[in-house]
Design an enzyme around this catalytic site. Sequence first.
Site, mmCIF file in Angstrom:
data_model
loop_
_atom_site.group_PDB
_atom_site.id
_atom_site.type_symbol
_atom_site.label_atom_id
_atom_site.label_comp_id
_atom_site.label_asym_id
_atom_site.label_seq_id
_atom_site.Cartn_x
_atom_site.Cartn_y
_atom_site.Cartn_z
ATOM 1 N N ASP A 31 0.938 -1.154 -0.077
ATOM 2 C CA ASP A 31 -0.200 -0.353 -0.176
ATOM 3 C C ASP A 31 0.996 1.317 -0.053
ATOM 4 O O ASP A 31 0.647 2.382 0.734
ATOM 5 C CB ASP A 31 -0.855 -0.094 1.213
ATOM 6 C CG ASP A 31 -2.077 1.091 1.275
ATOM 7 O OD1 ASP A 31 -2.362 1.402 0.331
ATOM 8 O OD2 ASP A 31 -2.258 1.529 2.429
ATOM 9 N N GLU A 71 3.309 -8.014 7.564
ATOM 10 C CA GLU A 71 1.965 -8.735 7.267
ATOM 11 C C GLU A 71 2.315 -9.776 6.031
ATOM 12 O O GLU A 71 1.533 -9.728 5.077
ATOM 13 C CB GLU A 71 1.041 -7.634 6.737
ATOM 14 C CG GLU A 71 0.732 -6.881 8.039
ATOM 15 C CD GLU A 71 -0.431 -5.742 7.406
ATOM 16 O OE1 GLU A 71 -0.988 -5.766 6.172
ATOM 17 O OE2 GLU A 71 -1.062 -5.248 8.306
ATOM 18 N N TYR A 73 -6.842 -3.427 12.766
ATOM 19 C CA TYR A 73 -7.750 -2.247 12.305
ATOM 20 C C TYR A 73 -9.219 -2.484 12.759
ATOM 21 O O TYR A 73 -10.004 -2.256 11.978
ATOM 22 C CB TYR A 73 -7.633 -2.070 10.880
ATOM 23 C CG TYR A 73 -6.563 -1.442 10.321
ATOM 24 C CD1 TYR A 73 -6.161 -0.126 10.389
ATOM 25 C CD2 TYR A 73 -5.501 -2.209 10.181
ATOM 26 C CE1 TYR A 73 -5.097 0.435 9.884
ATOM 27 C CE2 TYR A 73 -4.040 -1.824 9.622
ATOM 28 C CZ TYR A 73 -3.976 -0.475 9.853
ATOM 29 O OH TYR A 73 -2.546 0.325 9.391
ATOM 30 N N GLU A 119 0.729 -1.123 13.936
ATOM 31 C CA GLU A 119 -0.281 -0.322 13.141
ATOM 32 C C GLU A 119 -1.758 -0.448 13.817
ATOM 33 O O GLU A 119 -2.122 -1.380 14.335
ATOM 34 C CB GLU A 119 -0.257 -0.907 11.707
ATOM 35 C CG GLU A 119 0.834 -0.736 11.035
ATOM 36 C CD GLU A 119 0.669 -1.163 9.319
ATOM 37 O OE1 GLU A 119 -0.643 -1.077 9.027
ATOM 38 O OE2 GLU A 119 1.655 -1.331 8.784
HETATM 39 C C1 BDP Z 1 -1.458 -2.480 6.411
HETATM 40 C C2 BDP Z 1 -0.327 -2.441 5.793
HETATM 41 C C3 BDP Z 1 -0.024 -0.870 5.380
HETATM 42 C C4 BDP Z 1 -1.088 -0.431 5.075
HETATM 43 C C5 BDP Z 1 -2.161 -0.174 6.092
HETATM 44 C C6 BDP Z 1 -3.459 0.316 5.626
HETATM 45 O O1 BDP Z 1 0.882 -2.893 6.739
HETATM 46 O O2 BDP Z 1 1.130 -0.857 4.564
HETATM 47 O O3 BDP Z 1 -1.104 0.971 4.640
HETATM 48 O O4 BDP Z 1 -2.486 -1.598 6.432
HETATM 49 O O5 BDP Z 1 -4.409 -0.361 4.995
HETATM 50 O O6 BDP Z 1 -2.229 -3.628 5.813
HETATM 51 O O7 BDP Z 1 -3.730 1.609 5.921
#
Ligand code: BDP
Length: 602
Positions: A167, A421, A477, A515
């Site tokens: 991404d 990931e 997330y 993240e």
């Molecule tokens: C994760 C990735 C990261 C993405 C992020 C996203 O590690 O590179 O930018 O999600 O979706 O899967 O913002």
Amino acid sequence: MLTESVLYPINNETRQSLLLDGLWNFRFDPKDEGVIQGWNNRLPAPISMPVPSSFADFFTTKEERDYGGTFWYERELFVPREWEGSRIKVRFGSVTHRAVVYLNGVEVASHEGGFLPFTADVTEAARLGEKNILTVRANNELSEAAIPCGMTVTRPDGRKVVKGYFDFFNYSGIHRSVWLMREQEESVQDYSLSYEIGLNGGTDAAVHFQVRTNGPHPVRVTLHDEEGKEVARGEGTDGVMTVPNARLWQVRNAYLYTFTAEITDGGRVIDSYSEQVGIRTVSIEGEKICVNGKPVYLKGFGKHEDFEVLGKGFHWGVAKRDFECMKWTNANCFRTSHYPYAEEWYQFADREGFLIIDEVPAVGMLPSLMNFVDAGQGKTYSFFDRPDMPKLKQVHIAQVEEMIARDKNHPSVFAWSLFNEPETTSEFSKEYFTDVFDAARKLDPQNRPLTGALEKGGSPDGGRCHSLCDFICLNRYYGWYINGGVDFDDAEKELRAEMDRWAALKLGVPFVFTEFGADTLASEHKLPSVMWTQEYQNEYLEMTFRVFDSYDFIQGELVWNFADFQTAEGILRVNGNKKGVFTRTRQPKDAAFLLRKRWAEK
Ligand code: BDP
């Protein structure tokens, strides 16, 4: 094992380094005909191109911006006649993703991997006291046999389109400084330091040193403090110096000594290499991450090398602004997601007392163009049973070696991240990463912790690779890719449920969230909030922090992302990823104020 010297260029009485940054010649080579046409001798009809920089965002057509394939850089350089009898090298901070280098038409080096330095020894090929032509044939195609992973498709009109399984925009070019260097024939090739602190029941420190040279003469090492006073010295290529009353490198309170290794011949210094270093230890003690034996809670960001117009080109000004913004939020750490950054970032972090999780470009090991969505939702695939796997693993391990060789002496670097990931649910992935981790364990004289960032599939029940990690890094997330918007009320419950399952495993190691974040348009506000607004980003963060604060083994929070950044086009990306706490031009969203307040107290 890496034998080439990757020491950062310096100038002193025995070494000279000249920057070759500036305006180079440039040309795309869509038919890959340059070698046959002899472009390594002279590049016909070139256009101009700034170095260091990505080429993409200078252009006004899509064909040029999105170019995939081979491209060439060229410039003239003058090699002083006085350099006769020395080693002469050209050093590239990075060329994305692979390069062949020529001097005066003769191939002098090639390198795979777009985020680490390499040098070309041009001693034979250089014409002294004359102009020389330096040429680079670069290529930015992606495949499943190299990192970062992706694919390259050729359209019916012959144009190549490069699609990353990741991404961020596939920015390409000569992203970092290029140097012409003069070294002595007999010279310092590498050095490694490691530390013991609190000796003799007090504040003395032991500095263990190893120096690699390419000749027979004796080696002397010294350490000078910030006032320039010599505080310790040692003899030989391997030994230990004692520093009485050592000033430690502390998080957000750095103290830097200057380490010097000299090769001597009687009273004469044959070669001398100096660099700033910090005395500190890092360790994992139960569920804590410790620096100098004291627990540190990590506060900060996952970042990108990414800025308007420059793409991934290093610029001191951007780095300066980023450090000022990070300090303003009271952060103390960042991860170099998803590749090793320019060396100057680490020099800055050493000085500012930031901790770095240094990441190898092993990203995209999920065969999907939208793996950020799949990963966020915990979809599983098998990736490591493919025919290209042995090649991929070799490239991956080589870049782990190069990263550790380059960054091992930075006090800021406290951990190595060996993946972001990937698929970690199959037996193949377990075998693959066992080999990668085993290789990495042999490389670092400071034995820093090893880790990798796990997506949702790398769960307490399904994941097979977390046991390889010295501390566990999670990318999650809840409240965005899952349980977002009207389902937000379930996000906290589900995140807690996952953390309870981790807790039940009683792993006894620290966890860091590498993240978590929500896409947020700096223009959008709404009461009550909806997804993409600044209010939603704050509510998302508040919810996540409530959860973090209820588990003692959570020892760090690195928000995704420090700033908005460019990605490939797609229906889920509004001219890039907008999860930044700062905009792409480094102005704060509301979330920045929330973090500043939380981290002042945390
Ligand atoms: C994760 C990735 C990261 C993405 C992020 C996203 O590690 O590179 O930018 O999600 O979706 O899967 O913002």
